[in-house]
Design a protein around this motif. Structure first.
Motif, PDB file in Angstrom:
ATOM      1  N   ALA A  86       9.259 -42.416 -56.860  1.00 36.74           N
ATOM      2  CA  ALA A  86       9.778 -41.093 -57.214  1.00 36.74           C
ATOM      3  C   ALA A  86       8.708 -40.020 -57.060  1.00 36.74           C
ATOM      4  CB  ALA A  86      10.288 -41.110 -58.652  1.00 36.74           C
ATOM      5  N   VAL A  87       9.078 -38.919 -56.418  1.00 40.48           N
ATOM      6  CA  VAL A  87       8.191 -37.754 -56.388  1.00 40.48           C
ATOM      7  C   VAL A  87       8.871 -36.584 -57.093  1.00 40.48           C
ATOM      8  CG1 VAL A  87       6.928 -38.355 -54.271  1.00 40.48           C
ATOM      9  CG2 VAL A  87       9.012 -36.994 -54.115  1.00 40.48           C
ATOM     10  N   ASN A  88       8.039 -35.742 -57.686  1.00 44.69           N
ATOM     11  CA  ASN A  88       8.550 -34.560 -58.386  1.00 44.69           C
ATOM     12  C   ASN A  88       8.623 -33.391 -57.427  1.00 44.69           C
ATOM     13  OD1 ASN A  88       8.520 -35.354 -61.433  1.00 44.69           O
ATOM     14  ND2 ASN A  88       6.590 -36.125 -60.595  1.00 44.69           N
ATOM     15  N   VAL A  89       9.708 -32.658 -57.483  1.00 43.73           N
ATOM     16  CA  VAL A  89       9.865 -31.481 -56.636  1.00 43.73           C
ATOM     17  C   VAL A  89      10.080 -30.257 -57.527  1.00 43.73           C
ATOM     18  CG1 VAL A  89      11.380 -30.387 -54.926  1.00 43.73           C
ATOM     19  CG2 VAL A  89      10.692 -32.761 -54.625  1.00 43.73           C
ATOM     20  N   SER A  90       9.384 -29.172 -57.196  1.00 46.76           N
ATOM     21  CA  SER A  90       9.461 -27.941 -57.989  1.00 46.76           C
ATOM     22  C   SER A  90      10.799 -27.242 -57.846  1.00 46.76           C
ATOM     23  CB  SER A  90       8.393 -26.952 -57.539  1.00 46.76           C
ATOM     24  OG  SER A  90       7.150 -27.526 -57.586  1.00 46.76           O
ATOM     25  N   ALA A  91      11.093 -26.424 -58.837  1.00 39.74           N
ATOM     26  CA  ALA A  91      12.356 -25.677 -58.842  1.00 39.74           C
ATOM     27  C   ALA A  91      12.506 -24.786 -57.617  1.00 39.74           C
ATOM     28  CB  ALA A  91      12.454 -24.841 -60.108  1.00 39.74           C
ATOM     29  N   THR A  92      11.462 -24.061 -57.276  1.00 35.88           N
ATOM     30  CA  THR A  92      11.573 -23.127 -56.144  1.00 35.88           C
ATOM     31  C   THR A  92      11.837 -23.871 -54.837  1.00 35.88           C
ATOM     32  OG1 THR A  92       9.165 -23.132 -55.990  1.00 35.88           O
ATOM     33  CG2 THR A  92      10.173 -21.227 -57.019  1.00 35.88           C
ATOM     34  N   GLU A  93      11.220 -25.033 -54.714  1.00 38.14           N
ATOM     35  CA  GLU A  93      11.439 -25.815 -53.498  1.00 38.14           C
ATOM     36  C   GLU A  93      12.857 -26.385 -53.483  1.00 38.14           C
ATOM     37  OE1 GLU A  93       8.577 -28.919 -52.987  1.00 38.14           O
ATOM     38  OE2 GLU A  93       9.092 -29.194 -50.878  1.00 38.14           O
ATOM     39  N   PHE A  94      13.265 -26.933 -54.629  1.00 41.76           N
ATOM     40  CA  PHE A  94      14.592 -27.529 -54.715  1.00 41.76           C
ATOM     41  C   PHE A  94      15.694 -26.525 -54.417  1.00 41.76           C
ATOM     42  CE2 PHE A  94      18.426 -28.504 -57.116  1.00 41.76           C
ATOM     43  CZ  PHE A  94      18.766 -29.697 -56.511  1.00 41.76           C
ATOM     44  N   VAL A 133       7.812 -46.733 -59.295  1.00 45.27           N
ATOM     45  CA  VAL A 133       6.697 -45.898 -59.735  1.00 45.27           C
ATOM     46  C   VAL A 133       7.038 -44.429 -59.559  1.00 45.27           C
ATOM     47  CG1 VAL A 133       4.793 -47.513 -59.319  1.00 45.27           C
ATOM     48  CG2 VAL A 133       5.579 -46.035 -57.445  1.00 45.27           C
ATOM     49  N   GLU A 134       6.411 -43.605 -60.401  1.00 48.67           N
ATOM     50  CA  GLU A 134       6.484 -42.157 -60.219  1.00 48.67           C
ATOM     51  C   GLU A 134       5.127 -41.702 -59.702  1.00 48.67           C
ATOM     52  OE1 GLU A 134       7.489 -39.897 -63.725  1.00 48.67           O
ATOM     53  OE2 GLU A 134       7.346 -37.989 -62.651  1.00 48.67           O
ATOM     54  N   VAL A 150      -1.662 -40.297 -58.394  1.00 53.33           N
ATOM     55  CA  VAL A 150      -1.688 -41.485 -59.248  1.00 53.33           C
ATOM     56  C   VAL A 150      -0.247 -41.956 -59.422  1.00 53.33           C
ATOM     57  CG1 VAL A 150      -3.850 -41.022 -60.481  1.00 53.33           C
ATOM     58  CG2 VAL A 150      -1.726 -39.986 -61.300  1.00 53.33           C
ATOM     59  N   TYR A 151      -0.108 -43.181 -59.913  1.00 56.12           N
ATOM     60  CA  TYR A 151       1.215 -43.803 -59.988  1.00 56.12           C
ATOM     61  C   TYR A 151       1.472 -44.292 -61.404  1.00 56.12           C
ATOM     62  CZ  TYR A 151       0.225 -43.914 -55.016  1.00 56.12           C
ATOM     63  OH  TYR A 151      -0.112 -43.558 -53.741  1.00 56.12           O
ATOM     64  N   GLN A 152       2.603 -43.912 -61.956  1.00 54.49           N
ATOM     65  CA  GLN A 152       2.975 -44.458 -63.257  1.00 54.49           C
ATOM     66  C   GLN A 152       4.184 -45.375 -63.091  1.00 54.49           C
ATOM     67  OE1 GLN A 152       4.376 -41.866 -66.484  1.00 54.49           O
ATOM     68  NE2 GLN A 152       3.367 -43.228 -67.946  1.00 54.49           N
ATOM     69  N   PRO A 153       4.030 -46.654 -63.483  1.00 60.07           N
ATOM     70  CA  PRO A 153       5.141 -47.589 -63.336  1.00 60.07           C
ATOM     71  C   PRO A 153       6.305 -47.253 -64.274  1.00 60.07           C
ATOM     72  CG  PRO A 153       3.084 -48.748 -63.821  1.00 60.07           C
ATOM     73  CD  PRO A 153       2.830 -47.304 -64.057  1.00 60.07           C
ATOM     74  N   LYS A 154       7.453 -47.718 -63.878  1.00 60.55           N
ATOM     75  CA  LYS A 154       8.681 -47.570 -64.656  1.00 60.55           C
ATOM     76  C   LYS A 154       9.208 -48.990 -64.837  1.00 60.55           C
ATOM     77  CE  LYS A 154      12.447 -46.261 -62.620  1.00 60.55           C
ATOM     78  NZ  LYS A 154      13.466 -45.524 -61.838  1.00 60.55           N
ATOM     79  N   TYR A 155       9.675 -49.336 -66.017  1.00 59.02           N
ATOM     80  CA  TYR A 155      10.034 -50.722 -66.316  1.00 59.02           C
ATOM     81  C   TYR A 155      11.494 -50.887 -66.719  1.00 59.02           C
ATOM     82  CZ  TYR A 155       4.992 -51.117 -66.607  1.00 59.02           C
ATOM     83  OH  TYR A 155       3.660 -51.073 -66.316  1.00 59.02           O
TER      84      TYR A 155
END
Ligand code: C2E
Ligand code: MG
Ligand code: MG
Ligand code: MG
Length: 276
Positions: free
Chosen positions: A116-124, A58-59, A43-48
């Protein structure tokens, strides 16, 4: 006698533990299946932008509709994924799905500047994994020029030097970098001193209290001022009321996200939402 009671208690405890472990094991298996059969959705949440209240980006947020248990929160299954080596597969699926959906929507470069996509700590924290994710993003031509990676503040805590090189690599590939849940970790200041971040997102816990708690207001003000002087884009997360939005605007916050402005929504709703 006491010995017997203790033994029963231990057996009972063991049984409960075993059931929990089994449930957990099953959950991991189900998650693995959901990933490999591409059942996870996004799903997508807009940013304004606050000055004109126009969407700037969007996130992308992942969703898991489990056959038996219904929707399971990412706050539950993302940590599970991290512990079981599944974060990279989720990131890849999220990038792939959002690239397809947004590519077909006609929104990119038109109504939306950043995705924007979220990346986990372990992956980062794994340079090789981040390199592979970056390469994968670059193969998705629709996203290659607008992708932003969000990392929670605590993910960068371990090793500043390593984080610095990982972020530089991302930015050299044309991606931008955002620090999520800013203010909740212990590194806020040190991080801004050493890392070249493109954006910070002020954690919802501060935003939700700005109207009534002067100390939260002071913190938000300070974060905004600091971000501005470092030339970093600043976003307020979790805006739920008109009053919060007004207060943030008055403080000079550049951008905002939250239920009051737009909830996370599937692509077809996003297209309608951004048309108006
Ligand atoms: P986050 O990245 O900080 O995302 C913001 C969360 O707050 C989202 O929850 C969003 O739905 C919710 N939210 C947005 N506006 C409001 C508001 O006004 N009020 C309230 N109460 N909540 C609001 P969600 O989608 O459940 O995601 C939770 C967390 O799970 C995210 O926090 C992120 O850390 C993680 N996550 C979500 N999708 C992904 C993903 O694809 N990959 C990874 N690695 N993590 C993800
Ligand atoms: Mg985020
Ligand atoms: Mg956040
Ligand atoms: Mg969060």
């Amino acid at each position: 006698g006491i010995a017997k009671e203790t033994k029963n208690a231990i057996q009972f405890h063991d049984k409960a533990m075993t059931e929990k472990a089994l449930q957990r094991r099953q959950m991991i298996i189900d998650l693995q299946k959901a990933i490999s059969s591409e059942q996870l959705t996004v799903v997508y949440q807009p940013k304004y932008t606050l000055s004109d209240q126009v969407a700037s980006g969007v996130e992308v947020l992942v969703r898991w509709n489990h056959g038996q248990h219904g929707f399971i929160s990412p706050d539950i299954f993302i940590p599970l994924a991290e512990e079981n080596g599944l974060s990279s597969a989720i990131s890849k699926l999220v990038v792939k799905k959002s690239s397809q959906e947004l590519g077909q929507s006609g929104l990119l470069g038109n109504k939306i500047k950043h995705v924007a996509v979220n990346v986990s700590a372990t992956e980062f924290n794994n340079a090789d994994k981040m390199y592979k994710l970056t390469q994968f993003i670059l193969t998705q031509s629709t996203l290659a020029t607008c992708m932003r990676i969000e990392i929670t503040e605590t993910a960068t805590l371990n090793d500043m030097k390593k984080s610095l090189s990982i972020i530089s690599n991302l930015q050299a590939s044309g991606l931008t970098f955002s620090v999520d849940d800013f203010g909740t970790g212990y590194t806020s200041l040190a991080m801004l001193k050493d890392l070249t971040v493109d954006e910070i997102k002020i954690d919802r816990s501060f935003v939700s209290e700005i109207e009534h708690d002067p100390r939260s207001r002071t913190i938000v003000n300070a974060i905004i001022a600091m971000a501005k002087s470092f030339n970093i884009n600043v976003v307020a997360e979790g805006v739920e009321t008109a009053e919060q939005l007004q207060a943030l605007k008055a403080m000079g916050c550049q951008e905002a996200q939250g239920y009051y402005l737009g909830r996370p929504m599937p692509i077809k709703d996003l297209v309608l939402h951004l048309q108006n």
